[in-house]
Design an enzyme around this catalytic site. Structure first.
Site, PDB file in Angstrom:
ATOM      1  N   ASN A   9      -2.640   9.375   2.337  1.00 56.69           N
ATOM      2  CA  ASN A   9      -2.211   8.777   3.599  1.00 56.69           C
ATOM      3  C   ASN A   9      -1.834   9.908   4.551  1.00 56.69           C
ATOM      4  OD1 ASN A   9      -1.004   7.394   5.676  1.00 56.69           O
ATOM      5  ND2 ASN A   9       0.773   6.713   4.495  1.00 56.69           N
ATOM      6  N   LYS A  11      -1.051   9.711   7.603  1.00 59.15           N
ATOM      7  CA  LYS A  11      -0.067   9.294   8.618  1.00 59.15           C
ATOM      8  C   LYS A  11      -0.512   9.777  10.018  1.00 59.15           C
ATOM      9  CE  LYS A  11       3.324   9.460   4.997  1.00 59.15           C
ATOM     10  NZ  LYS A  11       4.711   9.473   4.608  1.00 59.15           N
ATOM     11  N   HIS A  94       3.184  -0.291   4.427  1.00 59.56           N
ATOM     12  CA  HIS A  94       3.832   0.996   4.166  1.00 59.56           C
ATOM     13  C   HIS A  94       5.278   0.940   4.669  1.00 59.56           C
ATOM     14  CE1 HIS A  94       4.806   5.248   4.310  1.00 59.56           C
ATOM     15  NE2 HIS A  94       3.844   5.410   3.414  1.00 59.56           N
ATOM     16  N   GLU A  96       7.026   2.938   6.262  1.00 62.08           N
ATOM     17  CA  GLU A  96       7.232   3.383   7.646  1.00 62.08           C
ATOM     18  C   GLU A  96       6.859   2.274   8.624  1.00 62.08           C
ATOM     19  OE1 GLU A  96       4.959   7.005   7.250  1.00 62.08           O
ATOM     20  OE2 GLU A  96       6.475   7.723   5.847  1.00 62.08           O
ATOM     21  N   GLU A 166       6.243   2.225  -3.890  1.00 58.47           N
ATOM     22  CA  GLU A 166       6.724   3.430  -3.217  1.00 58.47           C
ATOM     23  C   GLU A 166       8.215   3.294  -2.919  1.00 58.47           C
ATOM     24  OE1 GLU A 166       3.403   5.709  -1.137  1.00 58.47           O
ATOM     25  OE2 GLU A 166       4.006   4.139   0.233  1.00 58.47           O
ATOM     26  N   GLY A 172       8.425  11.379   1.139  1.00 58.30           N
ATOM     27  CA  GLY A 172       8.593  12.509   2.049  1.00 58.30           C
ATOM     28  C   GLY A 172       9.903  13.253   1.852  1.00 58.30           C
ATOM     29  N   SER A 212       6.459  11.535  -3.039  1.00 61.08           N
ATOM     30  CA  SER A 212       6.548  12.962  -3.379  1.00 61.08           C
ATOM     31  C   SER A 212       5.753  13.336  -4.629  1.00 61.08           C
ATOM     32  CB  SER A 212       8.014  13.383  -3.514  1.00 61.08           C
ATOM     33  OG  SER A 212       8.685  13.192  -2.280  1.00 61.08           O
TER      34      SER A 212
HETATM   35  C1  PEP Z   1       3.588   8.004   1.488  1.00 57.03           C
HETATM   36  O1  PEP Z   1       3.796   8.179   2.674  1.00 57.03           O
HETATM   37  O2  PEP Z   1       3.020   6.978   1.111  1.00 57.03           O
HETATM   38  C2  PEP Z   1       4.040   9.024   0.559  1.00 57.03           C
HETATM   39  C3  PEP Z   1       4.050   8.738  -0.716  1.00 57.03           C
HETATM   40  O3  PEP Z   1       4.452  10.230   1.101  1.00 57.03           O
HETATM   41  P1  PEP Z   1       4.868  11.553   0.292  1.00 57.03           P
HETATM   42  O4  PEP Z   1       3.813  11.776  -0.761  1.00 57.03           O
HETATM   43  O5  PEP Z   1       4.898  12.627   1.324  1.00 57.03           O
HETATM   44  O6  PEP Z   1       6.209  11.270  -0.311  1.00 57.03           O
END
Ligand code: PEP
Length: 249
Positions: A9, A11, A94, A96, A166, A172, A212
């Protein structure tokens, strides 16, 4: 046998030139494997990415879409518009989108329906916040997110649904859920699916973990029996790291 999937992703990162550069790097790293690899560039770069990757086993997917077919929804993109440029998988829900764009379970249910009506695949994201985890409330939160957005569907619809757990506190932040926490939650998710739809559906839906994931922790997370892949944010912006994760299966 469930599919292994690693999806990046991107973003709101990478303009056109940066997209082309990252795709060129991805092509160098790409090799034949059983893991399905996907990337989700921004809307403006989807077409370019799709054209560029036509002959590669890297699927170009979207980060979001609107539920309506068309109409007065300034700034939005529909499922049929995505399909018309060759995009047939979309990330929905997601954290966000939920946090910054007020996407609710009810809205997400409509988006899921709209994507499935266009024969698109959905990567449906959900996960608890830190306060939920601290209060040991994570299973209730996750169960409600899944039930509210997906449990109006019939069993066949799950052929086109991928789930992505998630935990918001791990996205992040550099803080990863432990492989045991991930496995426990994925097993719980499969249990809820089984209760509602039966064992066949529960056993066939791929459940990805996101939060992460990096080259140094992917192998351990992916070794858990109910983890079928990853949704990768930060590390998907570097081709070497992304493929190190994809090759961790
Ligand atoms: C995400 O945005 O779905 C995500 C898992 O980000 P990150 O890997 O940076 O934690």
């Amino acid at each position: 046998m469930r599919k292994h999937i690693v999806a990046g992703n991107w973003k709101m990162n990478n303009d056109l030139a940066q997209t082309e550069r990252l795709i060129a790097d991805l092509k160098k790293q790409s090799k034949t494997s059983d893991t399905e690899v996907m990337i989700a560039p921004t809307f403006t770069n989807l077409w370019q990415a799709f054209q560029n990757l036509r002959d590669y086993k890297i699927e170009v997917i979207a980060q979001n879409m609107h539920y309506a077919e068309n109409g007065a929804f300034t700034g939005e993109i529909s499922a049929s518009m995505l399909k018309s440029i060759g995009v047939s998988t979309v990330i929905l829900g997601h954290s966000e989108r939920r946090a910054y764009f007020n996407e609710t379970d009810d809205l997400l249910a409509k988006k899921v329906d709209a994507a499935l009506a266009e024969n698109m695949r959905v990567i449906f994201c959900f996960g608890e916040e830190l306060a939920d985890r601290k209060a040991e409330n994570q299973e209730t939160v996750v169960e409600n997110q899944i039930k509210n957005a997906l449990f109006h569907l019939d069993a066949d619809a799950f052929n086109n649904i991928l789930l992505a757990y998630e935990p918001v506190w791990a996205i992040g932040t550099g803080e990863t859920a432990s492989p045991e926490q991930v496995q426990d939650m994925h097993a719980f998710i499969r249990q809820i699916l089984e209760t509602k739809y039966g064992k066949n559906v529960a056993d066939s839906v791929s459940i990805l973990y996101g939060g992460s994931v990096k080259p140094n922790n992917a192998k351990e997370i992916f070794s858990k029996p109910d983890v079928d892949g990853g949704l990768i944010g930060g590390a998907s912006l570097n081709a070497e790291d992304f493929f190190a994760i994809a090759n961790a299966f």
